[in-house]
Design a protein around this motif. Structure first.
Motif, PDB file in Angstrom:
ATOM      1  N   ALA A  43      -8.126 -46.582  10.162  1.00 14.95           N
ATOM      2  CA  ALA A  43      -9.220 -47.475  10.543  1.00 14.95           C
ATOM      3  C   ALA A  43      -9.525 -47.445  12.037  1.00 14.95           C
ATOM      4  O   ALA A  43     -10.567 -47.957  12.463  1.00 14.95           O
ATOM      5  N   ALA A  44      -8.652 -46.864  12.827  1.00 20.58           N
ATOM      6  CA  ALA A  44      -8.893 -46.760  14.271  1.00 20.58           C
ATOM      7  C   ALA A  44      -9.588 -45.451  14.637  1.00 20.58           C
ATOM      8  O   ALA A  44      -9.636 -45.091  15.812  1.00 20.58           O
ATOM      9  N   SER A  45     -10.162 -44.766  13.661  1.00 25.07           N
ATOM     10  CA  SER A  45     -10.842 -43.494  13.935  1.00 25.07           C
ATOM     11  C   SER A  45     -11.986 -43.664  14.932  1.00 25.07           C
ATOM     12  O   SER A  45     -12.254 -42.763  15.741  1.00 25.07           O
ATOM     13  N   TRP A  46     -12.662 -44.809  14.879  1.00 23.25           N
ATOM     14  CA  TRP A  46     -13.759 -45.054  15.834  1.00 23.25           C
ATOM     15  C   TRP A  46     -13.248 -44.978  17.277  1.00 23.25           C
ATOM     16  O   TRP A  46     -13.971 -44.515  18.173  1.00 23.25           O
ATOM     17  N   SER A 189     -13.447 -56.169   2.850  1.00 18.71           N
ATOM     18  CA  SER A 189     -12.626 -54.965   3.019  1.00 18.71           C
ATOM     19  C   SER A 189     -12.815 -54.264   4.361  1.00 18.71           C
ATOM     20  O   SER A 189     -12.270 -53.189   4.569  1.00 18.71           O
ATOM     21  N   MET A 190     -13.582 -54.862   5.279  1.00 16.32           N
ATOM     22  CA  MET A 190     -13.816 -54.206   6.563  1.00 16.32           C
ATOM     23  C   MET A 190     -12.539 -54.181   7.399  1.00 16.32           C
ATOM     24  O   MET A 190     -11.843 -55.187   7.530  1.00 16.32           O
ATOM     25  N   GLU A 191     -12.239 -53.002   7.939  1.00  8.41           N
ATOM     26  CA  GLU A 191     -11.060 -52.823   8.782  1.00  8.41           C
ATOM     27  C   GLU A 191     -11.473 -52.125  10.078  1.00  8.41           C
ATOM     28  O   GLU A 191     -12.313 -51.225  10.063  1.00  8.41           O
ATOM     29  N   TYR A 192     -10.841 -52.535  11.172  1.00  3.32           N
ATOM     30  CA  TYR A 192     -11.194 -51.985  12.479  1.00  3.32           C
ATOM     31  C   TYR A 192     -10.006 -51.330  13.184  1.00  3.32           C
ATOM     32  O   TYR A 192     -10.151 -50.815  14.289  1.00  3.32           O
ATOM     33  N   GLY A 193      -8.848 -51.367  12.558  1.00  2.95           N
ATOM     34  CA  GLY A 193      -7.709 -50.636  13.075  1.00  2.95           C
ATOM     35  C   GLY A 193      -7.088 -51.176  14.341  1.00  2.95           C
ATOM     36  O   GLY A 193      -6.419 -50.434  15.065  1.00  2.95           O
ATOM     37  N   PHE A 194      -7.290 -52.453  14.636  1.00  7.49           N
ATOM     38  CA  PHE A 194      -6.720 -52.994  15.869  1.00  7.49           C
ATOM     39  C   PHE A 194      -5.195 -52.939  15.855  1.00  7.49           C
ATOM     40  O   PHE A 194      -4.560 -52.801  16.909  1.00  7.49           O
ATOM     41  N   ASP A 195      -4.588 -53.057  14.662  1.00  6.60           N
ATOM     42  CA  ASP A 195      -3.130 -52.957  14.586  1.00  6.60           C
ATOM     43  C   ASP A 195      -2.679 -51.532  14.899  1.00  6.60           C
ATOM     44  O   ASP A 195      -1.632 -51.312  15.509  1.00  6.60           O
ATOM     45  N   THR A 196      -3.480 -50.537  14.517  1.00  7.03           N
ATOM     46  CA  THR A 196      -3.142 -49.139  14.810  1.00  7.03           C
ATOM     47  C   THR A 196      -3.241 -48.856  16.297  1.00  7.03           C
ATOM     48  O   THR A 196      -2.485 -48.037  16.836  1.00  7.03           O
ATOM     49  N   PRO A 202      -1.245 -42.381  16.939  1.00  4.55           N
ATOM     50  CA  PRO A 202      -2.211 -41.813  15.993  1.00  4.55           C
ATOM     51  C   PRO A 202      -3.599 -41.648  16.588  1.00  4.55           C
ATOM     52  O   PRO A 202      -4.297 -40.674  16.291  1.00  4.55           O
ATOM     53  N   VAL A 203      -3.997 -42.591  17.440  1.00  3.65           N
ATOM     54  CA  VAL A 203      -5.335 -42.543  18.011  1.00  3.65           C
ATOM     55  C   VAL A 203      -5.484 -41.360  18.962  1.00  3.65           C
ATOM     56  O   VAL A 203      -6.465 -40.607  18.893  1.00  3.65           O
ATOM     57  N   ILE A 254     -15.994 -46.492  10.900  1.00  2.00           N
ATOM     58  CA  ILE A 254     -15.561 -47.818  10.442  1.00  2.00           C
ATOM     59  C   ILE A 254     -15.876 -48.005   8.959  1.00  2.00           C
ATOM     60  O   ILE A 254     -15.040 -48.484   8.177  1.00  2.00           O
ATOM     61  N   VAL A 255     -17.080 -47.611   8.550  1.00  7.95           N
ATOM     62  CA  VAL A 255     -17.480 -47.768   7.150  1.00  7.95           C
ATOM     63  C   VAL A 255     -16.603 -46.919   6.233  1.00  7.95           C
ATOM     64  O   VAL A 255     -16.114 -47.388   5.193  1.00  7.95           O
ATOM     65  N   VAL A 256     -16.400 -45.655   6.605  1.00 10.15           N
ATOM     66  CA  VAL A 256     -15.638 -44.737   5.748  1.00 10.15           C
ATOM     67  C   VAL A 256     -14.198 -45.206   5.586  1.00 10.15           C
ATOM     68  O   VAL A 256     -13.664 -45.250   4.465  1.00 10.15           O
ATOM     69  N   THR A 257     -13.553 -45.555   6.679  1.00 12.76           N
ATOM     70  CA  THR A 257     -12.142 -45.946   6.592  1.00 12.76           C
ATOM     71  C   THR A 257     -11.962 -47.313   5.935  1.00 12.76           C
ATOM     72  O   THR A 257     -10.872 -47.630   5.465  1.00 12.76           O
ATOM     73  N   SER A 258     -13.039 -48.110   5.887  1.00 12.12           N
ATOM     74  CA  SER A 258     -12.954 -49.418   5.232  1.00 12.12           C
ATOM     75  C   SER A 258     -13.188 -49.316   3.737  1.00 12.12           C
ATOM     76  O   SER A 258     -12.624 -50.097   2.959  1.00 12.12           O
ATOM     77  N   LEU A 259     -14.002 -48.355   3.312  1.00 13.04           N
ATOM     78  CA  LEU A 259     -14.424 -48.317   1.911  1.00 13.04           C
ATOM     79  C   LEU A 259     -13.795 -47.198   1.088  1.00 13.04           C
ATOM     80  O   LEU A 259     -13.800 -47.268  -0.140  1.00 13.04           O
TER      81      LEU A 259
END
Length: 455
Positions: A43-46, A189-196, A202-203, A254-259
């Motif tokens: 989810a942190a791909s952005w 289901s939206m995820e933004y990867g802040f924990d990552t 990984p980022v 964001i959309v792809v990693t969330s869905l």
């Protein structure tokens, strides 16, 4: 962007130049690299795309400053030779850049082939021996062959047609992006990867892999003669296209990693967006994205092949490529050069994995961009050069190149060896060509030492 797209002699305005640059970068980012990046950073791909875009902005600044300062313009090897004062090193950088373009073409062709397979009726695919395992490389090679043929015949997308295609692609992506955010928010289901982001590793690893998707702006450097009011429009077009691309890439990531489920993305990384939108709008959404991807990656193949061939023509003129690779005085892209670049790209895309192709392309561009940033930093005493951007660009390119190697060694040992062997082969060929006189002298001395003294 109030200017018209082209004037009466066909030169590009600001909007046309932005369209060409954005078209190449979206073809690489959304339709080729996104899935690979998502399997690493989730989810942190952005954030990975954002970091890569910032380093690319630093490289773009360095290119533009050197372009404005020097006697040789156009991002050519002649420009590097002017600043480096060493034809061999400049030539090796040029060869590396050419191989990077070959890798980019192979990457676009890989994605083209995958989406073409997805659009192939199931009955047809089932009737082909080995199915997708054969169809994907076949479609990819056919795509390269098609655009090689078009370039050999002198056909190329006009500024207007490129603008229409890019506007349509961006509109489709933004529409699916907005729809995906709405759907994901309703589903929670939206995820933004802040924990990552807290783990960082990984980022930054994903940033290194995604770098190849931010090289499309460089094609404008070789098309400066076709841009109206180039002193003003070139930097505006480059900076604007990078910013537009990161907004689109970030939203879609964001959309792809969330869905989309991670295991599904990993199975077909190049189809990540199409997989993500299918649950929202059904098969029609998948089809629309797949069609957009085919046009986008096809356009990227065409533009990159054309610009790379013209870049190579300049190297032939400067004596940095053998005359056998193309005719320096050719009107437009030399046919032999187009055939050579297309042939190598076809081999890459037929036999290489997407991970290996994107990694090799990223490594090549990081190396070249890092050198350009270092040259700009060395000219920091010039009043027009702010040293901050070149310094960040040089350090960033060097660090991400190392991190890319670390990631491949840890996670994809086979890909690591494939990229390492390929990079070593490229370096060996470059060294032999540019240091051939030294190599021949060494061979002659060795032969003399081994030959018995008849006296």
């Amino acid at each position: 962007m109030g200017e018209s797209s082209t004037d009466q002699d066909g030169r590009l305005g600001l909007f046309g130049a932005v369209s060409i640059s954005v078209g190449g970068m979206i073809g690489g980012g959304v339709f080729a690299v996104l899935g690979v990046v998502a399997t690493i950073a989730g989810a942190a791909s952005w954030a990975a795309f954002t970091l890569a875009s910032l380093v690319s902005l630093c490289a773009a600044y360095s290119y533009l400053r050197l372009n404005a300062m020097g006697d040789n313009r156009g991002g050519s090897v002649a420009q590097l030779e002017e600043y480096l004062d060493d034809a061999s090193i400049a030539g090796m950088v040029g060869w590396t850049l050419l191989f990077g373009y070959v890798g980019a073409i192979a990457m676009y062709a890989y994605a083209f082939g995958s989406f073409a397979v997805a659009l192939t009726p199931g009955g047809v695919a089932a009737a082909v021996p080995l199915g997708e395992a054969l169809l994907r490389p076949a479609y990819s090679v056919l795509a390269v062959a098609l655009f090689v043929g078009l370039n050999v015949l002198g056909a190329r997308a006009t500024g207007t047609s490129e603008e229409v295609l890019v506007v349509a692609k961006v509109a489709v992506l933004l529409a699916f992006g907005a729809l995906g955010v709405w759907f994901g928010a309703r589903q929670g289901s939206m995820e933004y990867g802040f924990d990552t982001l807290g783990s960082v590793t990984p980022v930054v690893m994903a940033t290194a892999v995604s770098f190849v998707s931010f090289q499309g702006w460089q094609l404008l450097m070789y098309d400066q003669e076709s841009i109206r009011n180039v002193e003003t429009n070139l930097p505006r077009a480059i900076y604007a296209s990078i910013l537009i691309t990161i907004l689109v890439d970030g939203l879609i990531a964001i959309v792809v990693t969330s869905l989309a489920a991670p295991d599904v993305i990993q199975q077909h990384p190049e189809r990540a967006l199409a997989i993500a939108v299918e649950p929202i709008v059904g098969g029609i959404g998948f089809t629309v994205v797949a069609v957009a991807a085919v046009f986008s990656t096809g356009s990227a193949i065409n533009g990159t092949l054309f610009s790379a061939a013209n870049f190579a023509k300049g190297m032939v003129s400067d004596g940095l490529l053998p005359d056998e690779t193309g005719r320096a005085g050719a009107d437009g892209a030399p046919r032999r050069t187009v055939l050579l670049l297309g042939g190598i790209a076809a081999v890459f895309t037929a036999y290489g994995s997407l991970d290996a192709i994107t990694s090799f392309g990223s490594l090549a561009f990081m190396g070249v961009f890092g050198v350009v940033c270092a040259i700009a930093f060395a000219r920091r005493d010039h009043e027009s050069v702010n040293p901050v951007a070149p310094a960040l660009g040089a350090v960033g390119c060097g660090a991400f190149a190392v991190l890319l190697g670390v990631h491949l060694w840890r996670a994809e040992r086979g890909t690591f060896w494939a990229v390492l062997i390929l990079a070593a082969a490229v370096l060996a060929v470059e060294t032999v060509y540019f240091e051939r006189e030294t190599v021949l002298d060494g061979v002659e001395r060795a032969e003399e030492a081994l030959t018995p003294d008849e006296g």
